[in-house]
Design a protein around this motif. Structure first.
Motif, PDB file in Angstrom:
ATOM      1  N   GLU A 106     -90.005 -10.315  20.999  1.00 11.85           N
ATOM      2  CA  GLU A 106     -89.271  -9.199  20.418  1.00 11.85           C
ATOM      3  C   GLU A 106     -90.217  -8.066  20.031  1.00 11.85           C
ATOM      4  O   GLU A 106     -89.880  -6.890  20.175  1.00 11.85           O
ATOM      5  N   ALA A 107     -91.400  -8.409  19.526  1.00 13.26           N
ATOM      6  CA  ALA A 107     -92.369  -7.391  19.135  1.00 13.26           C
ATOM      7  C   ALA A 107     -92.796  -6.554  20.333  1.00 13.26           C
ATOM      8  O   ALA A 107     -92.992  -5.339  20.222  1.00 13.26           O
ATOM      9  N   GLU A 108     -92.931  -7.192  21.480  1.00  7.79           N
ATOM     10  CA  GLU A 108     -93.283  -6.460  22.699  1.00  7.79           C
ATOM     11  C   GLU A 108     -92.162  -5.505  23.097  1.00  7.79           C
ATOM     12  O   GLU A 108     -92.398  -4.345  23.453  1.00  7.79           O
ATOM     13  N   GLU A 109     -90.918  -5.986  23.023  1.00  2.00           N
ATOM     14  CA  GLU A 109     -89.767  -5.130  23.332  1.00  2.00           C
ATOM     15  C   GLU A 109     -89.687  -3.970  22.350  1.00  2.00           C
ATOM     16  O   GLU A 109     -89.478  -2.811  22.727  1.00  2.00           O
ATOM     17  N   TRP A 110     -89.803  -4.295  21.081  1.00  2.89           N
ATOM     18  CA  TRP A 110     -89.735  -3.293  20.015  1.00  2.89           C
ATOM     19  C   TRP A 110     -90.777  -2.204  20.240  1.00  2.89           C
ATOM     20  O   TRP A 110     -90.505  -1.011  20.065  1.00  2.89           O
ATOM     21  N   THR A 111     -91.966  -2.624  20.648  1.00  2.28           N
ATOM     22  CA  THR A 111     -93.066  -1.677  20.846  1.00  2.28           C
ATOM     23  C   THR A 111     -92.762  -0.694  21.963  1.00  2.28           C
ATOM     24  O   THR A 111     -93.145   0.483  21.889  1.00  2.28           O
ATOM     25  N   TYR A 112     -92.064  -1.151  22.996  1.00  3.07           N
ATOM     26  CA  TYR A 112     -91.708  -0.227  24.072  1.00  3.07           C
ATOM     27  C   TYR A 112     -90.801   0.890  23.545  1.00  3.07           C
ATOM     28  O   TYR A 112     -91.002   2.062  23.849  1.00  3.07           O
ATOM     29  N   GLY A 113     -89.790   0.514  22.754  1.00  2.00           N
ATOM     30  CA  GLY A 113     -88.907   1.527  22.184  1.00  2.00           C
ATOM     31  C   GLY A 113     -89.657   2.463  21.251  1.00  2.00           C
ATOM     32  O   GLY A 113     -89.436   3.684  21.255  1.00  2.00           O
ATOM     33  N   PHE A 114     -90.554   1.903  20.443  1.00  2.00           N
ATOM     34  CA  PHE A 114     -91.364   2.695  19.524  1.00  2.00           C
ATOM     35  C   PHE A 114     -92.227   3.691  20.299  1.00  2.00           C
ATOM     36  O   PHE A 114     -92.290   4.886  19.972  1.00  2.00           O
ATOM     37  N   TYR A 115     -92.866   3.220  21.353  1.00  2.00           N
ATOM     38  CA  TYR A 115     -93.720   4.069  22.194  1.00  2.00           C
ATOM     39  C   TYR A 115     -92.908   5.182  22.854  1.00  2.00           C
ATOM     40  O   TYR A 115     -93.352   6.332  22.924  1.00  2.00           O
ATOM     41  N   LYS A 116     -91.712   4.849  23.310  1.00  2.00           N
ATOM     42  CA  LYS A 116     -90.843   5.841  23.947  1.00  2.00           C
ATOM     43  C   LYS A 116     -90.550   6.992  22.983  1.00  2.00           C
ATOM     44  O   LYS A 116     -90.534   8.158  23.369  1.00  2.00           O
ATOM     45  N   ALA A 117     -90.329   6.667  21.713  1.00  2.00           N
ATOM     46  CA  ALA A 117     -90.090   7.701  20.697  1.00  2.00           C
ATOM     47  C   ALA A 117     -91.357   8.531  20.441  1.00  2.00           C
ATOM     48  O   ALA A 117     -91.291   9.755  20.327  1.00  2.00           O
TER      49      ALA A 117
END
Length: 247
Positions: A106-117
């Motif tokens: 989940e942390a890896e997925e979360w990081t993608y969304g965070f990076y996109k922002a």
């Protein structure tokens, strides 16, 4: 940060978006995205972050009632992230000191969304005052943005870190080290965001003599924005001031 009902509404919204020409975010990635938008120390109007999530068109619902319920949920959750940041209550959502397997994924997925922002305003995070993080050998050689970028876009890791595995290679230890530094990486950017936001507010205060508005200080729409973003005033803070509050 979200209730079960809100989770259901957001998942329904994202499932409709999956049929459109957009990035097809998961709920976890969406929450990371909202975290990143919330800490960004420049105005990101709703129309911009909505387009980053859904593409050029919003998903179509079968009823007006369903549309309202899902969109209201989206803005309510976003406002919750924004409020938490401005009240110093926004925290990284995973315990990676002793993580469970699901937390790592989940942390890896979360990081993608965070990076996109973050990539909506990359200049905010490419500044020298962001401190370096200490790697496992005690050397300050990793920036928070580099860690986040490598986790979000694994193919870029070899360009960012000399010790990263090459294409087609696997190095569990490298990725474990990177993930262990993720909370500090996020916090370093969040600390930077607080500093930049304070500077932006100070600049705005300087041009607001005793209760007069920004417009009252005779700033032209085409002048550089006083927040220091480098954009024209009409495309930055003036644009933000015209938004109806979401609360």
């Amino acid at each position: 940060m979200i209730t079960e009902k809100e989770k259901k509404n957001l998942e329904q919204l994202l499932s409709l978006a999956a049929n459109q020409d957009c990035d097809d975010l998961s709920l976890t990635e969406l929450l990371g995205f909202f975290y990143g938008v919330a800490i960004t120390p420049e105005v990101i109007v709703p129309s911009e972050w909505l387009a980053a999530i859904f593409g050029e068109e919003m998903p179509e619902f079968t009823s007006e009632k369903l549309t309202k319920a899902n969109i209201d949920t989206l803005f309510r959750v976003y406002n919750r992230f924004s409020d938490a940041f401005h009240n110093n209550k926004l925290v990284f959502p995973y315990n990676l000191a002793e993580p469970e397997g699901w937390e790592l994924e989940e942390a890896e997925e979360w990081t993608y969304g965070f990076y996109k922002a973050l990539m909506l305003r990359p200049a905010c995070w490419l500044q020298e005052e962001i401190p370096l993080l200490v790697d496992e050998e005690g050397e300050e050689s990793m920036t928070g943005l580099a860690i986040i970028t490598a986790i979000a876009e694994p193919a870029s890791a070899s360009e960012l870190f000399a010790m990263a595995p090459g294409p087609g290679e696997e190095d569990i230890h490298f990725w474990a080290v990177l993930l262990s530094l993720l909370p500090d990486a996020v916090q370093s950017l969040q600390n930077q965001a607080v500093k930049l936001e304070k500077k932006r507010q100070a600049r705005l205060q300087e041009i607001q003599p005793r209760g007069r508005s920004v417009q009252g200080a005779q700033i032209s729409r085409n002048d550089p924005c006083p927040c220091g973003s480098g954009k024209k005033y009409k495309k930055c803070c003036l644009k933000g001031e015209k938004i109806v509050p979401l609360h």
